[in-house]
Design a protein around this motif. Structure first.
Motif, PDB file in Angstrom:
ATOM      1  N   ARG A   1      58.974  76.727  20.593  1.00 14.48           N
ATOM      2  CA  ARG A   1      57.797  77.169  19.729  1.00 14.48           C
ATOM      3  C   ARG A   1      57.776  78.342  19.349  1.00 14.48           C
ATOM      4  NH1 ARG A   1      52.956  77.014  21.200  1.00 14.48           N
ATOM      5  NH2 ARG A   1      53.124  78.292  22.877  1.00 14.48           N
ATOM      6  N   ARG A   2      58.940  79.192  19.465  1.00 21.64           N
ATOM      7  CA  ARG A   2      58.755  80.467  18.829  1.00 21.64           C
ATOM      8  C   ARG A   2      59.545  80.649  17.801  1.00 21.64           C
ATOM      9  NH1 ARG A   2      57.059  84.062  23.181  1.00 21.64           N
ATOM     10  NH2 ARG A   2      54.871  83.295  23.912  1.00 21.64           N
TER      11      ARG A   2
ATOM     12  N   LEU B   1      66.188  91.917  26.297  1.00 23.75           N
ATOM     13  CA  LEU B   1      65.250  91.971  26.899  1.00 23.75           C
ATOM     14  C   LEU B   1      65.952  93.085  28.109  1.00 23.75           C
ATOM     15  CD1 LEU B   1      63.480  88.527  27.988  1.00 23.75           C
ATOM     16  CD2 LEU B   1      62.537  90.797  26.653  1.00 23.75           C
TER      17      LEU B   1
ATOM     18  N   ARG C   1      74.119  91.395  34.588  1.00 22.25           N
ATOM     19  CA  ARG C   1      74.016  90.272  33.815  1.00 22.25           C
ATOM     20  C   ARG C   1      74.004  90.434  32.266  1.00 22.25           C
ATOM     21  NH1 ARG C   1      69.656  87.274  37.598  1.00 22.25           N
ATOM     22  NH2 ARG C   1      70.639  86.355  39.091  1.00 22.25           N
ATOM     23  N   CYS C   2      73.223  91.659  32.350  1.00 18.80           N
ATOM     24  CA  CYS C   2      72.925  92.009  30.796  1.00 18.80           C
ATOM     25  C   CYS C   2      74.395  92.144  29.870  1.00 18.80           C
ATOM     26  CB  CYS C   2      72.274  93.377  30.818  1.00 18.80           C
ATOM     27  SG  CYS C   2      71.787  93.703  29.190  1.00 18.80           S
TER      28      CYS C   2
ATOM     29  N   GLU D   1      66.873  84.599  32.653  1.00 18.30           N
ATOM     30  CA  GLU D   1      67.425  85.409  33.707  1.00 18.30           C
ATOM     31  C   GLU D   1      68.721  85.874  33.382  1.00 18.30           C
ATOM     32  OE1 GLU D   1      67.831  84.005  38.011  1.00 18.30           O
ATOM     33  OE2 GLU D   1      66.183  82.883  37.012  1.00 18.30           O
TER      34      GLU D   1
ATOM     35  N   ARG E   1      70.757  92.855  37.528  1.00 17.03           N
ATOM     36  CA  ARG E   1      70.331  92.603  36.241  1.00 17.03           C
ATOM     37  C   ARG E   1      71.246  93.265  34.898  1.00 17.03           C
ATOM     38  NH1 ARG E   1      65.230  93.321  38.765  1.00 17.03           N
ATOM     39  NH2 ARG E   1      64.805  95.630  37.900  1.00 17.03           N
TER      40      ARG E   1
ATOM     41  N   PRO F   1      55.759  80.512  27.585  1.00 19.59           N
ATOM     42  CA  PRO F   1      55.516  79.561  26.281  1.00 19.59           C
ATOM     43  C   PRO F   1      55.553  78.175  26.609  1.00 19.59           C
ATOM     44  CG  PRO F   1      57.387  81.270  26.210  1.00 19.59           C
ATOM     45  CD  PRO F   1      56.700  81.302  27.509  1.00 19.59           C
TER      46      PRO F   1
ATOM     47  N   TRP G   1      57.454  85.932  31.545  1.00 20.56           N
ATOM     48  CA  TRP G   1      56.654  86.030  30.269  1.00 20.56           C
ATOM     49  C   TRP G   1      57.463  84.955  29.327  1.00 20.56           C
ATOM     50  CZ3 TRP G   1      52.108  86.957  28.981  1.00 20.56           C
ATOM     51  CH2 TRP G   1      51.634  87.213  27.584  1.00 20.56           C
ATOM     52  N   PHE G   2      58.796  85.198  29.466  1.00 18.00           N
ATOM     53  CA  PHE G   2      59.445  84.625  28.215  1.00 18.00           C
ATOM     54  C   PHE G   2      60.033  83.138  28.458  1.00 18.00           C
ATOM     55  CE2 PHE G   2      59.476  89.023  27.002  1.00 18.00           C
ATOM     56  CZ  PHE G   2      59.261  88.980  25.427  1.00 18.00           C
TER      57      PHE G   2
ATOM     58  N   ILE H   1      63.218  79.152  23.378  1.00 18.87           N
ATOM     59  CA  ILE H   1      61.839  78.821  23.360  1.00 18.87           C
ATOM     60  C   ILE H   1      61.476  78.176  22.044  1.00 18.87           C
ATOM     61  CG2 ILE H   1      59.573  79.922  23.435  1.00 18.87           C
ATOM     62  CD1 ILE H   1      60.973  82.554  24.340  1.00 18.87           C
TER      63      ILE H   1
ATOM     64  N   GLN I   1      73.071  90.864  23.611  1.00 22.55           N
ATOM     65  CA  GLN I   1      73.230  91.664  24.928  1.00 22.55           C
ATOM     66  C   GLN I   1      74.236  92.646  24.774  1.00 22.55           C
ATOM     67  OE1 GLN I   1      72.444  87.391  27.194  1.00 22.55           O
ATOM     68  NE2 GLN I   1      73.301  88.934  28.450  1.00 22.55           N
TER      69      GLN I   1
ATOM     70  N   THR J   1      70.145  86.868  30.545  1.00 22.74           N
ATOM     71  CA  THR J   1      70.046  88.227  29.927  1.00 22.74           C
ATOM     72  C   THR J   1      70.156  89.574  30.398  1.00 22.74           C
ATOM     73  OG1 THR J   1      67.803  88.243  29.394  1.00 22.74           O
ATOM     74  CG2 THR J   1      69.079  86.823  27.819  1.00 22.74           C
ATOM     75  N   GLY J   2      69.734  89.501  31.994  1.00 19.17           N
ATOM     76  CA  GLY J   2      69.591  90.587  32.682  1.00 19.17           C
ATOM     77  C   GLY J   2      67.976  90.841  32.664  1.00 19.17           C
ATOM     78  N   ALA J   3      67.107  89.995  32.318  1.00 21.63           N
ATOM     79  CA  ALA J   3      65.728  90.471  32.256  1.00 21.63           C
ATOM     80  C   ALA J   3      65.074  90.537  33.521  1.00 21.63           C
ATOM     81  CB  ALA J   3      64.925  89.309  31.488  1.00 21.63           C
ATOM     82  N   HIS J   4      64.241  91.458  33.457  1.00 18.99           N
ATOM     83  CA  HIS J   4      63.096  91.804  34.724  1.00 18.99           C
ATOM     84  C   HIS J   4      62.570  90.510  35.209  1.00 18.99           C
ATOM     85  CE1 HIS J   4      59.982  93.538  36.850  1.00 18.99           C
ATOM     86  NE2 HIS J   4      60.854  94.635  37.237  1.00 18.99           N
ATOM     87  N   PRO J   5      61.963  90.367  36.417  1.00 21.69           N
ATOM     88  CA  PRO J   5      61.541  89.080  36.739  1.00 21.69           C
ATOM     89  C   PRO J   5      60.142  88.713  36.069  1.00 21.69           C
ATOM     90  CG  PRO J   5      62.276  90.334  38.730  1.00 21.69           C
ATOM     91  CD  PRO J   5      62.768  91.083  37.646  1.00 21.69           C
ATOM     92  N   VAL J   6      59.440  89.856  35.853  1.00 21.70           N
ATOM     93  CA  VAL J   6      58.290  89.880  34.907  1.00 21.70           C
ATOM     94  C   VAL J   6      58.597  89.281  33.445  1.00 21.70           C
ATOM     95  CG1 VAL J   6      56.294  91.104  33.829  1.00 21.70           C
ATOM     96  CG2 VAL J   6      57.055  91.589  36.246  1.00 21.70           C
ATOM     97  N   GLN J   7      59.717  89.582  33.039  1.00 18.96           N
ATOM     98  CA  GLN J   7      59.895  89.212  31.595  1.00 18.96           C
ATOM     99  C   GLN J   7      60.377  87.643  31.908  1.00 18.96           C
ATOM    100  OE1 GLN J   7      63.164  92.257  30.945  1.00 18.96           O
ATOM    101  NE2 GLN J   7      61.746  93.128  29.436  1.00 18.96           N
TER     102      GLN J   7
END
Ligand SMILES: Nc1ncnc2c1ncn2[C@@H]1O[C@H](COP(=O)(O)OP(=O)(O)OP(=O)(O)O)[C@@H](O)[C@H]1O
Ligand SMILES: [Mg+2]
Lengths: 254, 336
Positions: free
Chosen positions: A95-96, A107, A80-81, B246, A77, B262, B257-258, A93, A164, B248-254
């Motif tokens: 709708r946001r 994130l 990737r970030c 994914e 992670r 939505p 959620w994101f 997204i 990022q 962006t390096g986000a956590h699986p929970v994120q």
């Protein structure tokens, strides 16, 4: 030392498709590299190996000399970030708001619970607004993405990737669903990021005219193999037919 | 070609045994002897199996059976085709005949004078409802609506969690999570395939007859049904957004959620409203087997043969179901 290096990378998908076959490639820091090839030649897979959305079946992926081929969990992670990515279909997204979408890019640096509650730190929100300024969309920050045009959506995606603070930007056919004028405007933002911030850009493209105009180096794939590597103006008619097949109409792709 | 042959033999065997069972137990005992057939003996089973094999052998050698016809209808002689056709027709006739006997169909009873008079009395009473019990019926109806509401509300949180845990695209990345996915799928499908009426019987033995048993029954069914709908919705989200989050390096929970939430909020809301509406309808029926509310009241008056009271309750149920139907449709339209 190259920023990215692929050594003999092969990717075989579970269904048996060989998307990449012994691909070796170096991406130098600060360069603007274009990846071309027919549909299905493995461009997307190549880009996804670089930020490890795809794990190679064989071979090595090096980043700044370090082996990242089989990273997992937290280390993956974090890796990737450090690499931004934008896509043909924007992948926002809908709708946001624009701002919320740009914040998705942060994130990897925010505590999970904070992001779930939607309370991003103030300095990140400011950074997001600054990144929107870079892509010329500051006044749209609180509009819903659904309301934007295709070109604007892709610029939001660029801002999300900038969030990022990446070492490099991967762009998978970023302008393939945009009209020519809009395509140039989006490509100019990629060019600006490349030149102003010295950010490495690897971009797959369908049109040779765009490759000639923006890229300094080209890699061509054919059936998962690298068949050409060099400057855009080295792509002669002969090379063109080799890359795209005998029947390809140059006018369409040029 | 080989597989075709096996399928043909199997088809002939099964039809032969099936015909033997019907001819022996229904035609012979019921029609000829006029008695209930005795319990099956092992020798009978052997005989049925032999009959099946006989037909299969016939198909293989003489090629005048359904199986032979299935393999290659065009290569059969006309008489072979005719024979196969007659076998098929014979099976159909035999099946309908058996159904008739097993269901104890008796059309004359629909038109017997006494029957008609009773039915007339009943319909008359239903159409002249007894208004004096309106307050009791309304109270029971309110109870039914609340049973449905509670079942929906209590079932919602577990169904939400299961909706994600039973979605292939969320769970497939890891062997352990994929195993959880498989187990949950089986449990959910089982719980869903057991009718809420049967759950109600189970729970009324467990916690005693009454509204609580009815609510529990519907809660179980609601969890299973919503979890199935939710997980299918989660599985059909656009994978592009998921990939982008994914990357962006986000956590699986994120990522969930994101990347997923939505895309599924509105469909989830629509499913839930629809479920509440279904539950109100179901709650009236579950009352019939002791689940409390208006259904139980209906059974009481029906047991006392107080048909005017029954009429009122039936009309009330029809009205409430119609209103719920309308409301839920409008609500779902609004969020769509
Ligand atoms: N997840 C996957 N599972 C199985 N096969 C895949 C998967 N992703 C890609 N492929 C296959 O791998 C090959 C290369 O695909 P890839 O998407 O990299 O090509 P591409 O050059 O990006 O094509 P396009 O221009 O159409 O986007 C194709 O044959 C594709 O069908
Ligand atoms: Mg692609």
């Amino acid at each position: 030392m190259a920023l990215f290096e692929l050594r003999e990378v092969t990717k075989v998908f579970p269904n048996g498709v060989v998307a990449l076959e012994r691909v070796s490639l170096r991406v130098e820091r600060g360069e603007f590299l274009a990846v071309i090839g027919l549909s299905g030649s493995g461009k997307s897979t190549l880009l996804r190996c670089l930020n490890r959305l795809v794990e190679p079946s064989a071979g090595q992926v090096l980043f700044e000399g370090a082996d990242v081929t089989h990273l997992r969990g937290r280390a993956l992670r974090q890796y990737r970030c450090g690499i931004g990515m934008i896509f043909q279909h924007f992948n926002l997204i809908e709708r946001r708001t624009v701002l919320e979408n740009v914040l998705v890019g942060s994130l990897g640096r925010v505590a999970v619970w904070r992001s779930l509650l939607g309370t991003f730190p103030e300095e990140l929100v400011e950074e997001a607004l600054r990144n929107l300024e870079v892509v010329g969309l500051a006044e749209k920050a609180f509009d819903r993405v659904r309301m934007l045009s295709g070109g604007q959506k892709q610029r939001v995606a660029i801002a999300r990737a900038l969030m990022q603070r990446p070492h490099a930007l991967l762009a998978d056919e970023p302008v393939a669903s945009l009209d020519p004028a809009t395509a140039h405007s989006v490509m100019r933002y990629l060019e600006e990021v490349n030149q102003r911030f010295g950010m490495t850009v690897v971009c797959s493209l369908h049109f040779l005219s765009l490759v000639r105009r923006y890229a300094r180096r080209v890699v061509a794939l054919r059936a998962g193999r690298v068949v050409f590597e060099g400057c855009p103006d080295e792509i002669t008619d002969e090379w063109f037919r080799h890359i795209y097949g005998e029947e390809a109409q140059e006018v369409e792709i040029r | 070609m080989k597989r075709w042959l096996w399928q043909a033999l199997l088809l002939d065997g099964v039809t032969g045994a099936y015909a033997a069972v019907l001819l022996h137990r229904i035609v012979w005992f019921h029609m000829v002897q006029g008695m209930e057939p005795p319990a099956i003996s092992p020798w009978e089973l052997v005989a049925y199996a032999l009959a099946g094999m006989l037909v299969a052998a016939l198909g293989f050698t003489v090629r005048c059976t359904l199986g032979a016809w299935m393999v290659d209808p065009h290569r059969l002689r006309p008489w072979q085709r005719q024979c196969a056709l007659h076998i098929g027709l014979g099976l159909l006739v035999l099946t309908v005949w058996t159904g008739w006997i097993v269901t104890k169909v008796a059309p004359l009873e629909l038109f017997s004078a006494e029957g008609l008079r009773s039915a007339g009395r009943l319909f008359g009473a239903l159409l002249t409802p007894e208004l004096s019990i309106l307050d009791r019926a309304l109270a029971a109806m309110v109870q039914t609506i609340y049973i449905a509401l509670m079942a929906t509300l209590v079932g919602l949180p577990p169904a939400l969690v299961l909706g994600f845990l039973a979605a292939r695209n969320v769970m497939r990345h890891h062997v352990a999570t994929f195993a959880v996915y498989g187990v949950l799928r089986v449990i959910i499908n089982f719980a869903r395939s057991v009718e809420p009426l049967i759950w109600a019987v189970i729970f009324s033995v467990w916690v005693g007859v009454g509204p609580f048993a009815g609510m529990l029954a519907m809660t179980v069914h609601t969890i299973a049904a919503l979890a199935k709908l939710y997980s299918e919705q989660v599985e059909s989200v656009d994978p592009g957004l998921l990939e982008a989050v994914e990357a962006t390096g986000a956590h699986p929970v994120q990522v969930v959620w994101f990347g997923i939430v939505p895309q599924v909020v509105l469909p989830f809301l629509a499913f839930t409203i629809y479920r509440w509406d279904t539950n109100v309808r179901m709650a009236t029926v579950i009352g019939l087997v002791g689940g409390g509310g208006i259904g139980t009241l209906l059974m009481q008056y029906q047991g006392l043969a107080q048909w005017h009271e029954v009429g009122l309750i039936v009309l009330l149920i029809a009205a409430v179901v119609w209103v719920m139907d309308y409301l839920s449709a409008r609500l779902r339209e609004m969020i769509a």
